[in-house]
Design a protein around this motif. Structure first.
Motif, mmCIF file in Angstrom:
data_model
loop_
_atom_site.group_PDB
_atom_site.id
_atom_site.type_symbol
_atom_site.label_atom_id
_atom_site.label_comp_id
_atom_site.label_asym_id
_atom_site.label_seq_id
_atom_site.Cartn_x
_atom_site.Cartn_y
_atom_site.Cartn_z
ATOM 1 N N GLU A 1 -104.038 55.248 72.587
ATOM 2 C CA GLU A 1 -104.305 54.300 73.679
ATOM 3 C C GLU A 1 -105.780 53.913 73.728
ATOM 4 O OE1 GLU A 1 -102.686 57.124 74.035
ATOM 5 O OE2 GLU A 1 -100.700 56.698 74.892
ATOM 6 N N GLY A 2 -106.655 54.836 73.310
ATOM 7 C CA GLY A 2 -108.079 54.521 73.253
ATOM 8 C C GLY A 2 -108.371 53.444 72.223
ATOM 9 N N ASP A 3 -107.691 53.516 71.070
ATOM 10 C CA ASP A 3 -107.830 52.473 70.046
ATOM 11 C C ASP A 3 -107.322 51.130 70.567
ATOM 12 O OD1 ASP A 3 -109.006 54.018 68.126
ATOM 13 O OD2 ASP A 3 -107.252 54.177 66.828
ATOM 14 N N VAL A 4 -106.223 51.168 71.329
ATOM 15 C CA VAL A 4 -105.667 49.924 71.882
ATOM 16 C C VAL A 4 -106.680 49.267 72.813
ATOM 17 C CG1 VAL A 4 -103.856 48.928 73.322
ATOM 18 C CG2 VAL A 4 -103.284 50.715 71.666
ATOM 19 N N TYR A 5 -107.352 50.077 73.630
ATOM 20 C CA TYR A 5 -108.396 49.531 74.524
ATOM 21 C C TYR A 5 -109.484 48.843 73.698
ATOM 22 C CZ TYR A 5 -112.107 49.220 77.989
ATOM 23 O OH TYR A 5 -113.093 48.749 78.816
ATOM 24 N N SER A 6 -109.961 49.514 72.662
ATOM 25 C CA SER A 6 -111.007 48.943 71.817
ATOM 26 C C SER A 6 -110.541 47.638 71.186
ATOM 27 C CB SER A 6 -111.412 49.933 70.716
ATOM 28 O OG SER A 6 -111.914 51.127 71.276
ATOM 29 N N TYR A 7 -109.264 47.599 70.773
ATOM 30 C CA TYR A 7 -108.731 46.360 70.191
ATOM 31 C C TYR A 7 -108.726 45.239 71.225
ATOM 32 C CZ TYR A 7 -105.673 42.965 67.983
ATOM 33 O OH TYR A 7 -105.170 41.809 67.444
ATOM 34 N N GLY A 8 -108.376 45.561 72.469
ATOM 35 C CA GLY A 8 -108.365 44.548 73.516
ATOM 36 C C GLY A 8 -109.738 43.934 73.725
ATOM 37 N N ILE A 9 -110.773 44.772 73.777
ATOM 38 C CA ILE A 9 -112.147 44.280 73.931
ATOM 39 C C ILE A 9 -112.553 43.470 72.699
ATOM 40 C CG2 ILE A 9 -114.557 44.975 74.182
ATOM 41 C CD1 ILE A 9 -112.853 45.364 76.692
ATOM 42 N N GLU B 1 -107.449 49.430 82.437
ATOM 43 C CA GLU B 1 -108.190 50.676 82.685
ATOM 44 C C GLU B 1 -107.306 51.898 82.500
ATOM 45 O OE1 GLU B 1 -111.120 52.694 86.044
ATOM 46 O OE2 GLU B 1 -110.454 50.620 86.251
ATOM 47 N N SER B 2 -106.062 51.799 82.937
ATOM 48 C CA SER B 2 -105.140 52.931 82.811
ATOM 49 C C SER B 2 -104.502 52.943 81.422
ATOM 50 C CB SER B 2 -104.039 52.838 83.865
ATOM 51 O OG SER B 2 -103.034 53.798 83.624
ATOM 52 N N PRO B 3 -104.600 54.042 80.685
ATOM 53 C CA PRO B 3 -104.009 54.105 79.336
ATOM 54 C C PRO B 3 -102.510 53.825 79.333
ATOM 55 C CG PRO B 3 -105.484 55.954 79.696
ATOM 56 C CD PRO B 3 -105.339 55.269 81.016
ATOM 57 N N LYS B 4 -101.787 54.217 80.387
ATOM 58 C CA LYS B 4 -100.340 54.054 80.434
ATOM 59 C C LYS B 4 -99.927 52.583 80.542
ATOM 60 C CE LYS B 4 -99.432 58.603 82.466
ATOM 61 N NZ LYS B 4 -98.849 59.333 83.628
ATOM 62 N N GLU B 5 -100.835 51.744 81.037
ATOM 63 C CA GLU B 5 -100.506 50.337 81.234
ATOM 64 C C GLU B 5 -100.791 49.483 79.996
ATOM 65 O OE1 GLU B 5 -102.322 48.769 84.746
ATOM 66 O OE2 GLU B 5 -101.731 50.460 85.990
ATOM 67 N N ARG B 6 -101.383 50.071 78.977
ATOM 68 C CA ARG B 6 -101.746 49.288 77.794
ATOM 69 C C ARG B 6 -100.553 49.094 76.857
ATOM 70 N NH1 ARG B 6 -106.844 53.269 76.933
ATOM 71 N NH2 ARG B 6 -107.899 52.755 78.898
ATOM 72 N N MET B 7 -100.603 48.019 76.079
ATOM 73 C CA MET B 7 -99.582 47.773 75.065
ATOM 74 C C MET B 7 -99.742 48.781 73.926
ATOM 75 S SD MET B 7 -99.950 43.600 74.826
ATOM 76 C CE MET B 7 -98.560 43.359 73.726
ATOM 77 N N ASN B 8 -98.743 48.880 73.062
ATOM 78 C CA ASN B 8 -98.922 49.669 71.832
ATOM 79 C C ASN B 8 -99.138 48.704 70.679
ATOM 80 O OD1 ASN B 8 -96.292 49.114 70.366
ATOM 81 N ND2 ASN B 8 -95.488 49.971 72.270
ATOM 82 N N MET B 9 -99.708 49.185 69.596
ATOM 83 C CA MET B 9 -100.141 48.310 68.515
ATOM 84 C C MET B 9 -98.974 47.664 67.763
ATOM 85 S SD MET B 9 -103.281 48.061 68.916
ATOM 86 C CE MET B 9 -103.408 46.869 67.597
ATOM 87 N N GLU B 10 -97.836 48.306 67.756
ATOM 88 C CA GLU B 10 -96.679 47.691 67.112
ATOM 89 C C GLU B 10 -96.273 46.429 67.881
ATOM 90 O OE1 GLU B 10 -92.712 49.297 64.859
ATOM 91 O OE2 GLU B 10 -93.334 50.314 66.701
#
Length: 637
Positions: A495-503, A604-613
């Motif tokens: 989920e941390g990688d997903v956040y970085s991808y979003g930014i 901000e919340s890891p649970k609310e982020r998309m997954n990379m697939e």
């Protein structure tokens, strides 16, 4: 009606040529090869005769080619494929009279998502190399004379949505791997000679999206197919089974003894020899300090192409072939540099993906002063990092205007595909931990390659890819890109990688760094984009992506509004600017959709982020919808 004038070859700057449905006749002129800037060529639904001119290979920017529903003949030109092939993403040759085989080099179309050669006179076997077209979504081969089996390599096309091989002479069994294709929603294998058991999972569960008729030797499958039951295997005589059992047991005992001998030999040898980092990578032979010293002209500052906290990167020419490479020299004075070296070696040694930087070898030795020396050698990326394209220095010849919307979409998909692979498809799940534009390199074809695994974390090879793993103390990544939970001591996660991808995605389409000085007092890149969408898109998006008549609007207005207790008070002048900035509806939809994915990833919340697939799939859909609308309208990309 009529023919294509040869004078068309003089329009060398034309990017889209749409002549479909005009009853044009004659041959496609060889002068078409002069249109070196051509991106899309639409010649479908005409009466063209003859062959595809070989000169078309000169259109090196061509990505869309549709010459369907004509009277073309001959074999499909090899020039469309191979090392010097076009970088096609869509190819439609259907409803012609092409003969011969589908070239084996079709597998070189790494970026193609739509391939249609249906209703021709093609023969031979379907090339197994088709499995290399990993981005392929639609594959239409029906109405030909293909024979042999359906290649099992098709199971490698994880993004495949539609497959039609009907009305051919194919035989053998249906590859089991097809039932594992996650996005396959249409399958037609009718009127062939397939035989054996029909799978029961995946697409084969839904009788409304598959067609099997005309294959009289098929059996089994789900009950709704109403196929005959498959015959049971005939049992061999008991005496034969007993004999085979003795043979099998004997072979097992032999291999057990042989394996034991090898283990003992390896253990005895390993005690005498220190473990080697090079041997763990298992790639090319290691290089010496001397070779790297010479390859970089004594680590000359003129060959320095980048640097970071753990070391510097040099351009070098290695070996007798003077192969261009990038050499990452670790700064061993940094207390975590050696750990970074180990992390990068471990992360890269067993992974292979077209959008990951390729490690060639490494060096762990002593320099001429007797000091410890460690370096990693990578393939060289001629177009440098994405960061220098988005934020070029004033004296840099690279212009960010050269990075078009299509290129940014392609890069975003490239990076998403790489991270999806690391999280969900590598043998051991990997968290990158430092995703940002400077760590994404562009090759000669502007294909993105994720690099710099110095902070990467390896996860246990379990089904739960979101499983956390403890790591070193401190923020994992770079300020502005690191997930907020990392700043509070959270463990590394996908989920941390997903956040970085979003930014990363927001930065690429807004051309604003997350560390820009305008972001203060609670305003950040995420909030900045969120409060502007969808109505004030033109105020925040990179002006280069907008039509020329739309002037760049000032973004300080949005910052002022946010800092004024979030009370949005837009003055009449700003409203006038927004109202005047009318942009194409499809362009608007594309940009809004991309930025919404950036926002969904950087929650901000890891649970609310998309997954990379899911991100990869959505980005493909956005790109395809946008390009499809442009081709239909004959517009420019």
């Amino acid at each position: 009606m009529g023919i294509i004038p040869t004078t068309f070859g003089k329009f060398q700057k034309i990017q889209v040529l749409g002549l479909g449905g005009n009853k044009l006749s004659g041959e496609i002129p060889a002068s078409i090869g002069n249109l070196t800037q051509l991106f899309a060529l639409e010649l479908g639904e005409n009466k063209f005769e003859g062959t595809i001119p070989p000169t078309i290979v000169n259109c090196q920017n061509l990505q869309y080619l549709n010459i369907s529903q004509n009277n073309l003949n001959g074999s499909i030109p090899q020039q469309l494929f191979g090392p010097s092939s076009l970088q096609l993403i869509f190819l439609d040759l259907s409803h012609n009279s092409f003969t011969g085989k589908l070239p084996f080099k079709v597998g070189s179309l790494k970026n193609v998502y739509g391939l249609d050669v249906s209703n021709n006179n093609l023969s031979g076997e379907i090339p197994t190399s088709i499995g290399n077209c990993l981005i392929l979504e639609t594959l239409y081969l029906q109405g030909n004379s293909f024979e042999g089996s359906l290649p099992s390599s098709i199971a490698s096309l994880k993004g495949l949505q539609e497959l039609d091989v009907s009305q051919n002479n194919l035989s053998g069994s249906i590859p089991k791997g097809i039932e594992k294709l996650p996005f396959l929603e249409y399958l037609n294998i009718s009127f062939n000679n397939f035989e054996g058991e029909v799978p029961t999972e995946g697409v084969f569960k839904n009788t409304s999206i598959i067609s099997l008729i005309g294959n009289t030797k098929l059996c089994g499958g789900i009950s709704k197919l109403q196929l005959p039951k498959c015959p049971l295997s005939i049992m061999k005589p008991r005496k034969s089974i007993g004999f085979k059992l003795v043979v099998v047991v004997s072979i097992v005992i032999f291999f057990f003894l042989f394996s034991s001998f090898l283990v003992l030999f390896w253990m005895k040898r390993s005690k005498k020899k220190l473990p080697s980092m090079v041997s763990t990578i298992g790639l090319l032979p290691n290089v010496s300090y001397k070779e790297l010293y010479q390859a970089t002209s004594r680590f000359s500052p003129s060959n320095l192409i980048g640097y970071g906290s753990f070391g510097a990167v040099y351009k070098g020419a290695l070996g007798q072939e003077e192969r261009l490479v990038a050499i990452k020299v670790l700064n061993l004075q940094h207390k975590r540099a050696s750990k970074s070296f180990m992390a990068e070696c471990n992360a890269l040694r067993n992974i292979r993906h077209r959008n990951l930087v390729k490690i060639l070898t490494c060096c762990s030795s002593m320099d001429y002063n007797g000091n410890q020396f460690k370096a990693l050698v990578f393939e060289f990326m001629t177009n440098g990092s994405l960061d220098i394209w988005l934020h070029p220095e004033r004296d840099n010849k690279n212009q960010s205007s050269n990075l078009s919307l299509l290129q940014r979409l392609n890069i975003a998909i490239d990076v998403a595909s790489a991270i999806d692979y690391l999280h969900n498809h590598s043998a051991q799940p990997i968290i990158h931990c430092d995703l940002k534009p400077s760590n994404n390199l562009l090759d000669n074809d502007m294909v993105a390659h994720v690099s710099d695994f110095g902070l990467a974390r390896l996860l246990p090879a379990t089904d739960d890819c979101s499983q956390k793993q403890s790591s070193t103390i401190g923020i994992k990544g770079s300020i502005g890109y690191a997930a907020p939970e990392y700043g509070m001591g959270g463990e590394a996660s996908t989920e941390g990688d997903v956040y970085s991808y979003g930014i990363f995605l927001l930065e690429m389409f807004l051309r604003k760094r997350p560390t820009d000085e305008m972001f203060k007092d609670g305003l950040n890149l995420h909030n900045f984009a969120k409060m502007a969408l969808p109505k004030r898109l033109v105020q925040i998006v990179d002006p280069i992506l907008l039509p020329r008549e739309v002037e760049e609007t000032q973004t300080t207005t949005l910052a002022r509004e946010y800092n004024n207790e979030n009370e949005i008070q837009t003055d009449e002048e700003t409203l006038d600017i927004v109202n005047l900035c009318h942009i194409d509806a499809n362009l608007n939809k594309c940009l809004v959709s991309v930025l919404e994915i950036g926002l969904a990833c950087s929650m901000e919340s890891p649970k609310e982020r998309m997954n990379m697939e899911e991100v990869t799939r959505e980005m493909h859909l956005i790109k395809n919808a946008f390009l499809g609308s442009k081709i239909r309208r004959g517009g420019l990309i």
